[in-house]
Design an enzyme around this catalytic site. Sequence first.
Site: not given
Ligand code: SUG
Length: 421
Positions: A22, A24-26, A100, A127, A162, A230, A232, A341, A347
């Site tokens: 992901s 942008g998802n640090l 999500n 994914h 999302e 996100h 949230d 993750n 979440c």
């Molecule tokens: O979509 N992580 C999810 C985390 C979702 C969090 N949800 C909310 N904030 N509501 C995402 O980024 C990581 C999977 C990986 O890298 O293997 C992941 O999908």
Amino acid sequence: MALTEINFDGIVGPSHNYAGLSLGNLAATAHAGNVSSPRAAALQGIAKMRANKALGLVQGFFLPLPRPNARYLTHLAADAATDRGLIAGAWSASSMWTANAATVSPAPDTADGKCHLTVANLVTMPHRAHEWPDTLRQLQVAFSDKAHFAVHDPVPPSFGDEGAANHMRLTAGHGQPGLEVFVYGRSGGRFPARQHEQASRIVARQHRLDPERVLFIEQNPDAIAAGAFHNDVVSVANERVLFTHEQAFADPAAAYEAIRARFPAVEIVEVPASAVSLEEAIRTYLFNAQLLSLPEGEMALVIPTEADESSAVRGWLDRMLASNGPIRRVIPVDVKQSMANGGGPACLRLRVVADPATVDPRFLLDDEKADRIERVIARHWPEQIDPADLGSPSLEKTVQDARSHLLDALDLAKLAGSESA
Ligand code: SUG
């Protein structure tokens, strides 16, 4: 029974792993390649559900989706040696983050008096984009009572959606009409903005919301660039309270004014950047908390232990508790496996305001069922997964068998197999 908030947590799937998918998802990218602990992850999730249930709240759950997604893998025509990211995507347990899964508009907000759910297309992240057909199938079973629920297909894939992670509801009480606030991203700077404004507008129309009780607010591009993929991650609302970071919205003053104009009773609890920086808020997931109305009437904030362990965050929380504001309790919870993750307590849950008697009871948790789920996890979930093992036939069998045992234990074998293409 009256309308009440039910939190549906995603049971962490047996293929839970750290593939770093992901952008942008640090947290997710920082832990890429680490060995995960699916069993511990799933048990942490059950412990969170049990703790919330023990507070007197109604707790539901959703099942992990079939992984690896065989039909999706076939369509990818992926090369096992070179297309590791694609293969990991087909194995991802990411449906555990049920915030999500869908956007939910409770019955008091909609023109036809039904609770509307629109499954999220999640198109921005490959994914996650193959989750929705199986999620939809599960929603159609859990909320099959057509007198009370309307379950919708996703919005067209041209507009990224999302789900509830970018949706908040302000109301005098869960069972009363509310103001639904949709937060979208226009620009995310170095990272993608995952919620498209038009997706939010389509969902609001599809749910037959009263335009007077809907708001569309732009997320702060700096927040997205800092890792708030996100809304949230930087704000959460419950009943009359909006708990938010000062830098959550593109134009916070205009956002608060618009909210106050439509819902004058709102209490905005804003955390200033001088107390908790945007970076610290995102690192600790202070706002990815469950803000819950307890049966006694007070509100509690269920935060990840990472937030509790931050001196800046804890200092601010202690001052908040001392100040006699609307949030009276802070409850830390250990969901470290999910946090690594980028998925905190909020979440992991989808909020549905409904009469529990109208929901398929197989998706509602009681103590005996929690014991049953725990036994299956303890016995069948892999202890560890190294992302390098994704694709291995023996791991595939372990993961598939684990899920089948869970489905059997919950009398939900009809959800075996996959809808996804
Ligand atoms: O979509 N992580 C999810 C985390 C979702 C969090 N949800 C909310 N904030 N509501 C995402 O980024 C990581 C999977 C990986 O890298 O293997 C992941 O999908």
